[in-house]
Write a protein that holds these residues in place. Structure first.
Motif, PDB file in Angstrom:
ATOM      1  N   THR A 244      -0.177   9.491  69.671  1.00  0.00           N
ATOM      2  CA  THR A 244       0.148   9.022  68.325  1.00  0.00           C
ATOM      3  C   THR A 244       1.659   8.958  68.141  1.00  0.00           C
ATOM      4  N   ILE A 245       2.055   8.048  67.283  1.00  0.00           N
ATOM      5  CA  ILE A 245       3.463   7.861  66.935  1.00  0.00           C
ATOM      6  C   ILE A 245       3.531   7.713  65.423  1.00  0.00           C
ATOM      7  N   PRO A 246       4.690   7.874  64.823  1.00  0.00           N
ATOM      8  CA  PRO A 246       4.766   7.607  63.386  1.00  0.00           C
ATOM      9  C   PRO A 246       4.558   6.109  63.139  1.00  0.00           C
ATOM     10  N   GLN A 247       3.877   5.752  62.070  1.00  0.00           N
ATOM     11  CA  GLN A 247       3.730   4.319  61.771  1.00  0.00           C
ATOM     12  C   GLN A 247       5.086   3.717  61.434  1.00  0.00           C
ATOM     13  N   ASP A 248       5.978   4.508  60.847  1.00  0.00           N
ATOM     14  CA  ASP A 248       7.310   4.007  60.484  1.00  0.00           C
ATOM     15  C   ASP A 248       7.201   2.781  59.589  1.00  0.00           C
ATOM     16  N   TRP A 249       6.412   2.923  58.539  1.00  0.00           N
ATOM     17  CA  TRP A 249       6.088   1.772  57.698  1.00  0.00           C
ATOM     18  C   TRP A 249       7.342   1.052  57.177  1.00  0.00           C
ATOM     19  N   ALA A 250       8.365   1.829  56.822  1.00  0.00           N
ATOM     20  CA  ALA A 250       9.587   1.240  56.237  1.00  0.00           C
ATOM     21  C   ALA A 250      10.327   0.334  57.224  1.00  0.00           C
TER      22      ALA A 250
ATOM     23  N   PRO B 171      -0.655  -2.722  55.707  1.00  0.00           N
ATOM     24  CA  PRO B 171      -1.065  -1.500  55.005  1.00  0.00           C
ATOM     25  C   PRO B 171      -0.404  -0.231  55.558  1.00  0.00           C
ATOM     26  N   ASP B 172      -0.267   0.732  54.668  1.00  0.00           N
ATOM     27  CA  ASP B 172       0.307   2.039  54.998  1.00  0.00           C
ATOM     28  C   ASP B 172      -0.849   2.950  55.430  1.00  0.00           C
ATOM     29  N   PHE B 173      -0.792   3.465  56.660  1.00  0.00           N
ATOM     30  CA  PHE B 173      -1.910   4.236  57.219  1.00  0.00           C
ATOM     31  C   PHE B 173      -2.207   5.500  56.398  1.00  0.00           C
ATOM     32  N   GLU B 174      -1.158   6.077  55.800  1.00  0.00           N
ATOM     33  CA  GLU B 174      -1.396   7.309  55.026  1.00  0.00           C
ATOM     34  C   GLU B 174      -2.223   7.021  53.780  1.00  0.00           C
ATOM     35  N   ARG B 175      -1.950   5.893  53.151  1.00  0.00           N
ATOM     36  CA  ARG B 175      -2.735   5.523  51.962  1.00  0.00           C
ATOM     37  C   ARG B 175      -4.172   5.177  52.351  1.00  0.00           C
ATOM     38  N   LEU B 176      -4.339   4.504  53.480  1.00  0.00           N
ATOM     39  CA  LEU B 176      -5.699   4.195  53.960  1.00  0.00           C
ATOM     40  C   LEU B 176      -6.462   5.489  54.240  1.00  0.00           C
ATOM     41  N   SER B 177      -5.768   6.425  54.884  1.00  0.00           N
ATOM     42  CA  SER B 177      -6.416   7.677  55.292  1.00  0.00           C
ATOM     43  C   SER B 177      -6.882   8.491  54.086  1.00  0.00           C
ATOM     44  N   GLU B 178      -6.091   8.460  53.006  1.00  0.00           N
ATOM     45  CA  GLU B 178      -6.480   9.202  51.796  1.00  0.00           C
ATOM     46  C   GLU B 178      -7.830   8.739  51.267  1.00  0.00           C
ATOM     47  N   ILE B 179      -7.993   7.413  51.201  1.00  0.00           N
ATOM     48  CA  ILE B 179      -9.235   6.847  50.672  1.00  0.00           C
ATOM     49  C   ILE B 179     -10.385   7.075  51.650  1.00  0.00           C
ATOM     50  N   LEU B 180     -10.106   6.809  52.926  1.00  0.00           N
ATOM     51  CA  LEU B 180     -11.136   6.978  53.952  1.00  0.00           C
ATOM     52  C   LEU B 180     -11.613   8.419  54.032  1.00  0.00           C
TER      53      LEU B 180
ATOM     54  N   ASN C 191     -13.041  13.027  66.743  1.00  0.00           N
ATOM     55  CA  ASN C 191     -12.506  13.816  65.628  1.00  0.00           C
ATOM     56  C   ASN C 191     -12.253  12.973  64.380  1.00  0.00           C
ATOM     57  N   ARG C 192     -12.903  11.842  64.320  1.00  0.00           N
ATOM     58  CA  ARG C 192     -12.815  10.937  63.169  1.00  0.00           C
ATOM     59  C   ARG C 192     -11.381  10.510  62.846  1.00  0.00           C
ATOM     60  N   ARG C 193     -10.616  10.261  63.919  1.00  0.00           N
ATOM     61  CA  ARG C 193      -9.302   9.639  63.763  1.00  0.00           C
ATOM     62  C   ARG C 193      -9.351   8.269  64.433  1.00  0.00           C
ATOM     63  N   PHE C 194      -9.061   7.224  63.702  1.00  0.00           N
ATOM     64  CA  PHE C 194      -9.089   5.902  64.316  1.00  0.00           C
ATOM     65  C   PHE C 194      -7.680   5.516  64.747  1.00  0.00           C
ATOM     66  N   PRO C 195      -7.466   5.325  66.083  1.00  0.00           N
ATOM     67  CA  PRO C 195      -6.136   4.940  66.546  1.00  0.00           C
ATOM     68  C   PRO C 195      -5.912   3.452  66.294  1.00  0.00           C
ATOM     69  N   ALA C 196      -4.878   3.131  65.537  1.00  0.00           N
ATOM     70  CA  ALA C 196      -4.582   1.734  65.211  1.00  0.00           C
ATOM     71  C   ALA C 196      -3.219   1.355  65.785  1.00  0.00           C
ATOM     72  N   GLY C 197      -3.166   0.200  66.422  1.00  0.00           N
ATOM     73  CA  GLY C 197      -1.881  -0.315  66.913  1.00  0.00           C
ATOM     74  C   GLY C 197      -0.933  -0.446  65.730  1.00  0.00           C
ATOM     75  N   HIS C 198       0.309  -0.006  65.894  1.00  0.00           N
ATOM     76  CA  HIS C 198       1.228  -0.062  64.748  1.00  0.00           C
ATOM     77  C   HIS C 198       1.986  -1.380  64.709  1.00  0.00           C
ATOM     78  N   PHE C 199       1.992  -2.099  65.822  1.00  0.00           N
ATOM     79  CA  PHE C 199       2.751  -3.361  65.884  1.00  0.00           C
ATOM     80  C   PHE C 199       1.886  -4.522  65.407  1.00  0.00           C
ATOM     81  N   ILE C 200       2.554  -5.636  65.126  1.00  0.00           N
ATOM     82  CA  ILE C 200       1.802  -6.846  64.761  1.00  0.00           C
ATOM     83  C   ILE C 200       2.195  -7.970  65.708  1.00  0.00           C
ATOM     84  N   ARG C 201       1.236  -8.830  66.020  1.00  0.00           N
ATOM     85  CA  ARG C 201       1.469  -9.946  66.940  1.00  0.00           C
ATOM     86  C   ARG C 201       2.623 -10.832  66.461  1.00  0.00           C
ATOM     87  N   GLN C 202       3.183 -11.614  67.380  1.00  0.00           N
ATOM     88  CA  GLN C 202       4.297 -12.512  67.067  1.00  0.00           C
ATOM     89  C   GLN C 202       3.786 -13.741  66.318  1.00  0.00           C
ATOM     90  N   PRO C 203       4.666 -14.348  65.503  1.00  0.00           N
ATOM     91  CA  PRO C 203       4.249 -15.533  64.737  1.00  0.00           C
ATOM     92  C   PRO C 203       3.721 -16.679  65.602  1.00  0.00           C
TER      93      PRO C 203
END
Ligand code: HBI
Ligand code: FE
Length: 296
Positions: free
Chosen positions: A27-33, A77-86, A112-124
């Motif tokens: 895991t790595i920080p999402q670094d949303w900012a 989306p911000d993973f922390e906000r998703l996680s709160e609801i989930l 352990n009910r943690r879903f690993p999500a890629g933090h990057f997004i594909r190129q345009p």
């Protein structure tokens, strides 16, 4: 699948910086900012074209999950906000990873009910081409379904079962079950066939192909049949397997796969496009899409 350290420059990190996981669980920080305007714009493009396509095609659980989560067009989306609801709904969290992670790391998270999500997004310039799961595939495709209790338990069971299948040397069999359900599954709804697989729901072209194209087969899901069926990773599927309802996945989560592994181990495998006499075929495909490709 073998995870490779990412070499591209992604999500504002210098090449190499993202290449080595800092933690043992990858895991790595999402670094949303740190997402750029361009990255949010790619999300928006993908979100909007997929949202136009999915009404009447995605299953009710997907639509409901999407509605209840802070997933919208404007921002990744911000993973922390998703996680709160989930967490409140089904006890799941979303954690950031650099891309594909080794099988055992992936299973350990799911167990352990943690879903690993890629933090990057594909190129345009590669909206329809993906080598590794990115934030759009993982969050738009998978996370809404994790709001559903049946899928939530099923994916956890896959994590537990994956660790075991690895020890037994039968991971290929279990991976097919995941592929033809969580990634490319269809479900029968009162109104007709609907998408619940994330690989379809996050793909513009496969959403249309899986439901509307005459080419692929739609076959009633049968566990042993699917365990023996190879799949395509580089193109649309030749067959989609259909469950009667999402609760069918709960039954799958409870079954002991060990006797099935033993039984299927010596049996012949099925090609991705083959239709068997024992299949309950809902739609017999024409096969024209893949036939045309093979002719080239
Ligand atoms: N890693 N991030 C990520 N996402 C996946 O879907 C994934 C993975 N590692 C291994 C893997 N999937 C599969 O090969 C296993 O399900 C077998
Ligand atoms: Fe996926």
């Amino acid at each position: 699948m073998q995870a490779q350290a990412p070499t591209q420059t992604r999500h504002g990190l210098a090449a190499g910086e993202a290449g080595r996981p800092a933690r043992a669980d990858w895991t790595i920080p999402q670094d949303w900012a740190r997402y750029t305007a361009t990255e949010h714009a790619v999300w928006k493009t993908l979100f909007e074209r997929q949202s136009r396509l999915l009404p009447g095609r995605a299953c009710d659980a997907f639509v409901q999950g999407m509605r209840d989560l802070p997933i919208g067009p404007e921002q990744i989306p911000d993973f922390e906000r998703l996680s709160e609801i989930l967490m409140a709904r089904t006890g799941w969290q979303v954690v950031a990873v650099p891309g594909l992670v080794p099988d055992e790391v992936f299973f350990e998270h799911l167990a352990n009910r943690r879903f690993p999500a890629g933090h990057f997004i594909r190129q345009p310039h590669e909206l329809d081409y993906l080598e590794e799961p990115d934030v759009f595939h993982d969050v738009f495709g998978h996370v809404p379904m994790l709001m559903n209790p049946a899928i939530a338990d099923y994916i956890q069971a896959y994590g537990v079962g994956g660790l075991r299948a690895q020890q037994l040397g039968v991971l290929d069999k279990l991976a097919r079950v995941y592929w033809y359900t969580v990634e490319f599954g269809l479900v029968q709804q009162a109104e007709g066939l609907r998408i619940y697989g994330a690989g379809i729901a996050s793909s513009y072209t496969e959403t249309v192909f899986a439901l509307d194209d005459p080419s692929p087969n739609r076959i009633a899901f049968d566990l042993e049949r699917v365990m023996r069926t190879r799949y395509r990773i580089d193109d649309f599927q030749e067959s989609y397997f259909v469950i009667d309802d999402l609760d069918q996945l709960l039954e799958l989560a409870r079954i002991d796969f060990a006797p099935l592994y033993a039984r299927t181990q010596g049996q012949a495998e099925h090609a991705p496009g083959s239709v068997l006499a024992s299949d309950r075929v809902l739609v017999r495909g024409t096969g024209t899409y893949h036939a045309a490709k093979n002719a080239k």
